[in-house]
Write a protein that holds these residues in place. Structure first.
Motif, PDB file in Angstrom:
ATOM      1  N   PHE A 299      10.653   9.168  -8.962  1.00 34.73           N
ATOM      2  CA  PHE A 299       9.609   8.690  -9.885  1.00 34.73           C
ATOM      3  C   PHE A 299       9.065  10.160 -10.209  1.00 34.73           C
ATOM      4  O   PHE A 299       9.187  11.268  -9.492  1.00 34.73           O
ATOM      5  CB  PHE A 299       8.361   7.982  -9.198  1.00 34.73           C
ATOM      6  N   THR A 309       6.444  -1.561  -7.339  1.00 33.73           N
ATOM      7  CA  THR A 309       7.671  -1.444  -8.429  1.00 33.73           C
ATOM      8  C   THR A 309       8.802  -2.150  -7.626  1.00 33.73           C
ATOM      9  O   THR A 309       9.164  -1.605  -6.712  1.00 33.73           O
ATOM     10  CB  THR A 309       7.979   0.084  -8.762  1.00 33.73           C
ATOM     11  N   ASN A 333       9.334   6.269 -14.080  1.00 35.14           N
ATOM     12  CA  ASN A 333      10.761   5.838 -13.310  1.00 35.14           C
ATOM     13  C   ASN A 333      11.689   6.574 -13.308  1.00 35.14           C
ATOM     14  O   ASN A 333      12.079   6.903 -14.737  1.00 35.14           O
ATOM     15  CB  ASN A 333      11.163   4.201 -13.554  1.00 35.14           C
TER      16      ASN A 333
END
Length: 509
Positions: A299, A309, A333
């Protein structure tokens, strides 16, 4: 009214992005909208020479490792220093908007970010101010400034990479208040010295320079390291209107939970496409605990409210590693990739956005070029007077004849009808696939078997017949065992009843 000797005209309403009917703005769009709502006050502050100097001073401190200044800090220090009229309506508005910058119930800290501060960007008496855009893909934005007559105007040029490389630009943005695992701190409206976060103590690399197995092999119980990483495309995360990139790595076991969460030190955008040599220790790869594959989920951190997530990383050869990872709602992401135990550590992994290399050292199989039998506990079925089994594991490959260099079976215990054996005990299981037997000059061992203990009995994994060489190498499919034996069936043709081993060497490959 006068502000620091500059005549200020009432603030001009700044253009706002066109609203889209029935579309709920994203968090970043809401942040941009609120930043634009405080742009006028920020421009008024930039026109005050004392506030300008104070802001630059706060930026120079790099309180969180980047060239930014929290407006809460600027406001607190300006009031403490008596350099502003705290009763002025624009100042009260500036202070209120700074303190009450809330989106979706989460309070952000507005800041001034100055790209390339101290690195060639020239400070100016008339400062260009821009609002950080919601979209990471934006490469240029409109800037604004207060002219010498106190009028707020748009800059005649767009604020882009070229402009910020040469001239000081104030980017009105929000601080990436990163959650390093505990409650996210809410900065009070006062001067503060925030810690840089765990990355200050988890400095990547930490001078480790792990000595990777030169064969590229992994061993069970070996130490696994993230050796290096990079982001090939500099524009993958954020725009030039954001500060340094903050990367986070979550490591997930295929049959276990989260192995490690690691926060890397900040990296400048212009450097992030270069290899970042980290040598971050990940785990001792115990296959019984973590399985045969480990997922690396990346990330880039931007902060915001807490969120979860769902992670799903495919494994080469089949299967998927899944987990739920906690983070913050503005985080980007970076993609994931699975590292398989049997893969070479020379392999480069690619998430689509991030590339990285792994390193493994130690474990049951050693380095691959290490003689696993060196120093192992040696024993034998019998030993001739003056000779010793320990000569075969003393790390000395000398092939000279005599008791100072080798082991030989005792007289009266004659092969080949009753094989004589020499055994090495590693103390723990080792994984190996190559054995080298060195014997005595003039008396080479003719016939023997290589055997490993399988927990019940000794299993022959390789055999040598009719040998006349002093050094014999045997390879076989990889085995994991604690005990290995050389079972001698006959000595040289002129002395069949004695088998001699000067050195037993065992290697992972």
């Amino acid at each position: 009214m006068l502000l620091g000797g500059v005549l200020v005209i009432p603030a001009v309403a700044m253009p706002a992005p066109a609203a889209q009917a029935a579309v709920i703005p994203s968090v970043d769009q809401q942040i941009e909208s609120q930043l634009r709502n405080m742009l006028n006050e920020t421009l008024l502050a930039s026109a005050n020479s004392q506030l300008r100097a104070l802001t630059r001073n706060v930026v120079s401190r790099q309180f969180d490792g980047d060239t930014n200044a929290l407006l809460s800090t600027v406001i607190a220090e300006a009031e403490a220093g008596g350099i502003v009229d705290t009763s002025a309506s624009w100042w009260q508005s500036f202070k209120s908007k700074t303190l009450n910058f809330v989106v979706n119930g989460y309070r952000y800290d507005p800041q001034i970010y100055i790209p390339n501060f101290g690195e060639g960007a020239l400070p100016t008496s008339v400062v260009d101010v821009a609002v950080a855009p919601a979209s990471d893909a934006t490469t240029s934005v409109q800037g604004y400034y207060v002219d010498l007559n106190g009028v707020i105007r748009p800059t005649p040029y767009m604020i882009d990479e070229t402009r910020v490389a040469s001239y000081e630009v104030w980017v009105l943005s929000v601080n990436e208040k990163i959650n390093y695992g505990g409650p996210v701190p809410v900065a009070p409206l006062q001067a503060q010295a925030q810690p840089a976060g765990p990355q200050a103590t988890q400095a990547a690399g930490a001078g480790l320079a792990a000595a990777c197995n030169p064969t590229g092999l992994r061993n069970n119980q070996g130490s696994e390291y993230l050796q290096r990483w990079r982001v090939p495309d500099r524009s993958s995360f954020g725009s030039l209107f954001e500060g340094k990139r903050e990367m986070k790595l979550v490591v997930i076991g295929s049959i276990g939970g989260i192995i490690k969460t690691y926060f890397f030190p900040k990296v400048r955008k212009r450097d992030i496409d270069s290899w970042q040599n980290s040598d971050v220790f990940i785990t001792t790869w115990d296959r019984a605990v973590w399985g045969n594959a480990i997922a690396y989920q990346w990330f880039e951190l931007d902060g915001g409210g807490t969120t979860s997530t769902a992670v799903s990383v495919p494994v080469q050869g089949g299967g998927t590693i899944t987990s739920t990872v906690s983070g913050q709602e503005r985080d980007d992401n970076g993609g994931g990739a699975a590292v398989v135990f049997s893969e070479s550590t020379f392999q480069e992994y690619d998430t689509g956005l991030i590339r990285f290399n792994m390193c493994s050292t130690g474990g049951d199989g050693g380095t691959g070029i290490e003689n696993l039998a060196c120093g192992a506990l040696a024993s034998a079925s019998s030993t001739f007077s003056g000779y010793s089994p320990s000569r075969a594991t003393d790390c000395n490959p000398d092939t000279r004849l005599g008791p100072a260099y080798s082991w030989a079976n005792n007289s009266g215990t004659y092969p080949p009808n009753n094989p004589e054996w020499l055994q090495a005990d590693f103390g723990v299981n080792k994984t190996f696939s190559r054995v080298v037997v060195k014997t005595s000059a003039g008396y080479p061992i003719r016939d023997y078997d290589i055997q490993v203990w399988n927990g019940i009995s000794f299993l022959t994994v390789a055999s040598v017949r009719g040998n006349t060489a002093l050094s014999i190498t045997s390879t076989f499919p990889s085995r994991t065992a604690r005990l290995i034996r050389i079972s001698g069936r006959s000595g040289p043709t002129h002395q069949l009843n004695y088998v001699r081993v000067n050195e037993l060497e065992v290697y992972a490959v």
